[in-house]
Design an enzyme around this catalytic site. Structure first.
Site, mmCIF file in Angstrom:
data_model
loop_
_atom_site.group_PDB
_atom_site.id
_atom_site.type_symbol
_atom_site.label_atom_id
_atom_site.label_comp_id
_atom_site.label_asym_id
_atom_site.label_seq_id
_atom_site.Cartn_x
_atom_site.Cartn_y
_atom_site.Cartn_z
ATOM 1 N N ASP A 406 0.858 -1.190 0.000
ATOM 2 C CA ASP A 406 0.000 0.000 0.000
ATOM 3 C C ASP A 406 0.895 1.242 0.000
ATOM 4 O O ASP A 406 2.115 1.141 0.173
ATOM 5 C CB ASP A 406 -0.865 -0.061 1.273
ATOM 6 C CG ASP A 406 -1.921 1.022 1.342
ATOM 7 O OD1 ASP A 406 -2.277 1.587 0.287
ATOM 8 O OD2 ASP A 406 -2.389 1.309 2.463
ATOM 9 N N GLU A 409 2.704 5.049 -3.891
ATOM 10 C CA GLU A 409 2.687 6.011 -5.027
ATOM 11 C C GLU A 409 4.003 6.768 -5.150
ATOM 12 O O GLU A 409 4.354 7.110 -6.282
ATOM 13 C CB GLU A 409 1.515 6.978 -4.854
ATOM 14 C CG GLU A 409 0.149 6.348 -5.048
ATOM 15 C CD GLU A 409 -0.223 5.329 -3.962
ATOM 16 O OE1 GLU A 409 0.193 5.531 -2.805
ATOM 17 O OE2 GLU A 409 -0.880 4.338 -4.287
ATOM 18 N N ASP A 484 -8.916 3.659 -2.576
ATOM 19 C CA ASP A 484 -9.952 4.040 -1.608
ATOM 20 C C ASP A 484 -11.209 4.602 -2.260
ATOM 21 O O ASP A 484 -11.418 5.811 -2.315
ATOM 22 C CB ASP A 484 -9.379 5.055 -0.620
ATOM 23 C CG ASP A 484 -8.212 4.479 0.157
ATOM 24 O OD1 ASP A 484 -8.086 3.235 0.204
ATOM 25 O OD2 ASP A 484 -7.418 5.262 0.711
HETATM 26 O O1 MIG Z 1 -3.796 5.991 4.727
HETATM 27 O O2 MIG Z 1 -3.594 0.730 5.645
HETATM 28 O O3 MIG Z 1 -5.852 2.183 0.280
HETATM 29 O O4 MIG Z 1 -6.783 -0.086 1.580
HETATM 30 O O5 MIG Z 1 -6.799 -0.054 4.397
HETATM 31 C C1 MIG Z 1 -4.587 4.858 4.558
HETATM 32 C C2 MIG Z 1 -4.773 1.464 5.785
HETATM 33 C C3 MIG Z 1 -3.708 3.682 4.304
HETATM 34 C C4 MIG Z 1 -4.935 2.993 2.327
HETATM 35 C C5 MIG Z 1 -5.364 1.815 1.551
HETATM 36 C C6 MIG Z 1 -6.391 1.038 2.324
HETATM 37 C C7 MIG Z 1 -5.818 0.626 3.658
HETATM 38 C C8 MIG Z 1 -5.352 1.850 4.437
HETATM 39 N N1 MIG Z 1 -4.379 2.593 3.634
#
Ligand code: MIG
Length: 798
Positions: A406, A409, A484
């Site tokens: 996650d 980016e 999200d």
């Molecule tokens: O700032 O890890 O897209 O799927 O549950 C949020 C917590 C960080 C974003 C991800 C989401 C995940 C969440 N993450």
């Protein structure tokens, strides 16, 4: 910074006339009097690469996107010239390069019609801010041209009339039309006059695409640095464009079959007792599920590769217990490494100098979940190697089966732009650069390193990785989700478009957060979303959890039943889905096909968004609205059987299809042979002792495939797989199915149970491999029969 390719813009510079030409086997160099060189590489008869430099010399040729094993080679190459132009001819394409200004026009070699032609063509603007050029390309749009592709854009499937940016961006609760979001996939296909071509602009800087938005008759693309470097891929079938692009940028290996099952996720399931409660409930309610996810709270203070003692005192035991119950554990791993001298991953990264630095030397410091962090430079091979090694304990020792990347980016909190500042340095595999160039591939390189770690320590089983950010080619290493989204009806529609768009951008193994990540769906929305989700290659419910629960049982009985029913359909269709994955992996065929990809010659398909083909032969269309009892949808040309009623309809028209909450429009192509498993609570729960083949009669011919192997492991690469091709041919009083087999895998079952649908005659005789059989011997009853899986020819006569 100038963001367009308008003619009036005074800062634009253009190539002047060609002064020399050089040919080096399949690479042609055209040089102009003002130091521009166009390098044209003939990769295939239908694929040309165009690279331009404005300084008389090219950068080192390096790309993260291109697959080493991509097909190359052409049958024909001829170069001529006249006063005005050079003419490059292959068996598929004719390419004119104009001597006066380097402009390019591409024609179909067979019927000589125009496919794509430069408007201004290549031009550039000097970038005073960054140095180098802002490189630009503009093409004339053809009459009635449509555009598709570009990865995860949450907009209408047809991109015409819009402008887009590619810059991987953390986009919490993005909306319809938000741009850019998480991925950068600079590939599109154009379609006009029955012909399709593709353009892959392999430039990792911030890129832009304009499809007749700035100017009605012009399509353009440009980048804030790097070289103009694009691949032109000719069809004329869009399916061939997409498979060629997919071949060029690669496909994943087969995933373990369980990864195609249903997955349950939430931010966050903890402590252990909560995880167990969830998994037990699935079994108790008999809702199939194969994977359970642990989000950031499983860690100790969000430190990657650690476990919270308090919540997960004995992860190894827990993971094993979950595995005994059929659940694979997938854990999240983010790129940010907490600045903490007591933390070994941080210390090691620091000692070995693996973290990204600012231009003048300090480390790139950014705030994410653990607080202040440093970030590995995944663009350095040594760092990727180190990162892969970090998975040893997690995978080999604890038994984790999948990893979820996650925030790659990369996302950084509380700073403008929500990412690294542009001066951050990256190795870029020995091509040192700033973050401007590395940003869009950062997430890809992280997922790549993760994949190699998982593969190494999970061997001889197959790895499973999921990533949020991606660039072209990322599909070689990992699956992906759309980030999200929001629990709204509009987002259900967006999820549908994104999955189709990703599939036609080479990235089939994708799915949305079912039910929506932000906010909470009501039962109806959740049920409708599950109905769509079970037809996406990746199928997972996920939610932020801040607006309540999102397990099937968070809704009432009726919803639970609908959810179960549809997840069961997915489990029954696993052999069909797996075959489709095989065709993607092996033949580069997208697992979802938008109607335009399925039948581009039918103009009705060019602006359709909701209907799509799952695999090759199942047409689905989600219900996108509340309180619906059905919907109008377009049935593509050909004959289709309603999955529920088994009634046949003739397509090429819109029609109303009933679909109460416990149903949705699903159709099967006439002539299809669809394999079906029994319902299982998880992959491997049952030994498959008979395979159902649902055979949909057609007056005519249709081919189907069935791929099988051990569902995990690499034996298939040594020939232990089974690929069966079914050729079905039907007439008024006869149905013949022939099977051609390949591979040495021995399936666990010995017989097929064949279910015949739509037969227009009463069965009077059956021949298996040219011998008449007694109908009793094949247990013929209600148009079902049981035959040995070894048959090669089945004749059913009326
Ligand atoms: O700032 O890890 O897209 O799927 O549950 C949020 C917590 C960080 C974003 C991800 C989401 C995940 C969440 N993450």
């Amino acid at each position: 910074m100038i963001l367009n390719t308008e003619l009036e813009y005074k800062g634009n510079l253009f190539p002047s006339n060609i002064t020399s030409y050089k040919k080096d086997v399949d690479v042609l160099h055209f040089s102009t009097s003002n130091n521009v060189i166009l390098k044209l590489t003939v990769l295939r008869d239908s694929m040309l690469r165009f690279t331009y430099t404005t300084v008389g010399k090219f950068e080192r040729d390096f790309s993260y996107a291109i697959n080493e094993d991509a097909s190359r080679g052409y049958n024909h190459l001829e170069i001529n010239d006249d006063d005005e132009k050079y003419v490059v001819t292959t068996s598929k394409l004719i390419c004119h390069i104009h001597k006066s200004d380097l402009r390019v026009s591409l024609y179909d070699a067979v019927d000589k019609t125009i496919i794509c032609e430069d408007e201004l063509g290549f031009h550039w603007e000097e970038s005073y801010e960054l140095g180098g050029d802002i490189v630009k390309m503009s093409k004339a749009a053809q009459n009635g041209e449509s555009y598709y592709g570009l990865g995860d854009k949450p907009q209408h499937l047809n991109l015409k009339g819009r402008r887009f940016e590619n810059w991987a961006t953390d986009s919490y609760a993005f909306g319809k039309d938000t741009d850019p979001i998480y991925k950068a996939i600079p590939f599109y296909t154009g379609l006009h006059n029955g012909k399709s071509y593709g353009i892959f602009f392999d430039n990792t800087f911030r890129t832009y695409f304009d499809f007749c938005s700035e100017r009605r008759n012009v399509t353009s693309f440009w980048a804030q640095g790097g070289e103009m470097n694009y691949y032109f891929i000719y069809g004329p079938k869009m399916q061939d464009v997409v498979t060629s692009y997919t071949d060029l940028t690669g496909t994943p290996e087969l995933p373990p079959l369980w990864a195609l099952g249903y997955h349950q996720c939430k931010w966050s399931y903890y402590p252990e007792s909560n995880v167990k409660e969830i998994t037990s409930k699935f079994r108790e309610l008999q809702i199939p599920c194969d994977a359970i996810y642990l989000d950031i709270d499983y860690m100790e203070g969000f430190r990657c590769f650690t476990w919270s003692d308090e919540y997960f005192p004995n992860p190894k035991r827990m993971v094993k217990e979950l595995a005994d119950d059929g659940f694979k554990t997938v854990v999240i791993i983010d790129p940010g490494i907490k600045i903490d001298n007591e933390y070994s991953v941080f210390r090691e990264g620091l000692e070995k100098d693996y973290f990204c630095k600012r231009a003048d030397g300090p480390y790139m410091k950014g705030k994410v979940w653990p607080g202040e962090c440093y970030f590995p430079d995944f663009t350095r091979p040594e760092v990727r190697e180190w990162w892969a090694g970090l998975f040893k304990e997690l995978v080999e020792e604890i038994g984790v089966k999948g990893v979820w990347n996650d925030m790659n980016e990369p996302a950084v909190m509380d700073v403008p732009g929500k990412t690294f500042p542009p001066d951050v340095r990256h190795d870029y595999d020995g091509n040192p650069c700033s973050h401007n160039k590395a940003h869009n591939i950062y997430g890809m390189q992280m997922a790549r390193a993760t994949y190699h770690g998982l593969k190494r320590y999970n061997y001889p089983k197959r790895p499973f990785v999921i990533t949020r950010s991606a660039y072209s080619g990322t599909q070689r290493y990992t699956s992906t989700w759309m980030g999200d989204n929001v629990a709204s009806w509009e987002h259900l529609q967006i999820a549908n478009i994104q999955a189709q768009r990703l599939a036609l951008s080479g990235f089939s193994f994708a799915g949305s957060d079912i039910g929506g990540f932000a906010e909470q769906p009501n039962g109806e929305l959740y049920a409708r979303w599950i109905q769509l989700g079970v037809f996406h290659p990746f199928c997972r419910t996920h939610s932020s959890g801040d607006h309540g629960d999102q397990e099937p049982w968070a809704f009432d009985e009726e919803i639970i039943d609908v959810v179960r029913k549809f997840i069961e359909i997915r489990y029954q269709l696993l052999p069909y889905l797996y075959t489709s994955f095989y065709q993607y992996s092996e033949d580069n065929v997208p697992m979802l096909k938008s109607l335009v990809l399925f039948d581009q010659d039918d103009a009705q398909t060019h602006y359709r968004t909701d209907e799509f083909i799952f695999g090759n032969q199942i047409l689905v269309c989600p219900i996108n609205e509340p309180n619906a009892k059905g919907r109008r949808m377009y049935i593509p040309r050909g004959e289709w059987y309603n999955f529920w009623s088994k009634n046949m309809v003739v397509g090429g028209k819109e029609m109303w299809v009933d679909a109460d909450l416990d149903s949705m429009p699903i159709f099967v192509k006439a002539g299809a042979v669809v394999p079906r498993y029994p319902i299982q609570q998880y992959v491997g729960e049952k030994v498959i002792d008979q395979l159902n083949l649902d055979v949909y009669y057609k007056a005519g011919k249709e081919d189907s495939e069935l791929y099988e192997d051990a569902d995990d492991g690499y034996d298939y690469t040594k020939g232990r797989y089974s690929l069966k091709k079914f050729n079905l041919a039907g007439t008024e009083d006869k149905l013949i199915i022939r099977i051609h087999k390949r591979g040495q895998y021995i399936t666990t079952y010995d017989t097929f149970k064949i279910n015949l649908y739509g037969l227009p005659f009463e069965v009077k005789s059956i021949k298996v491999d040219n011998e008449y059989v007694d109908l009793k011997d094949v247990q013929f009853e209600n148009n079902t029969l049981v035959v040995t899986k070894e048959f090669t020819n089945l004749q059913i006569k009326g």
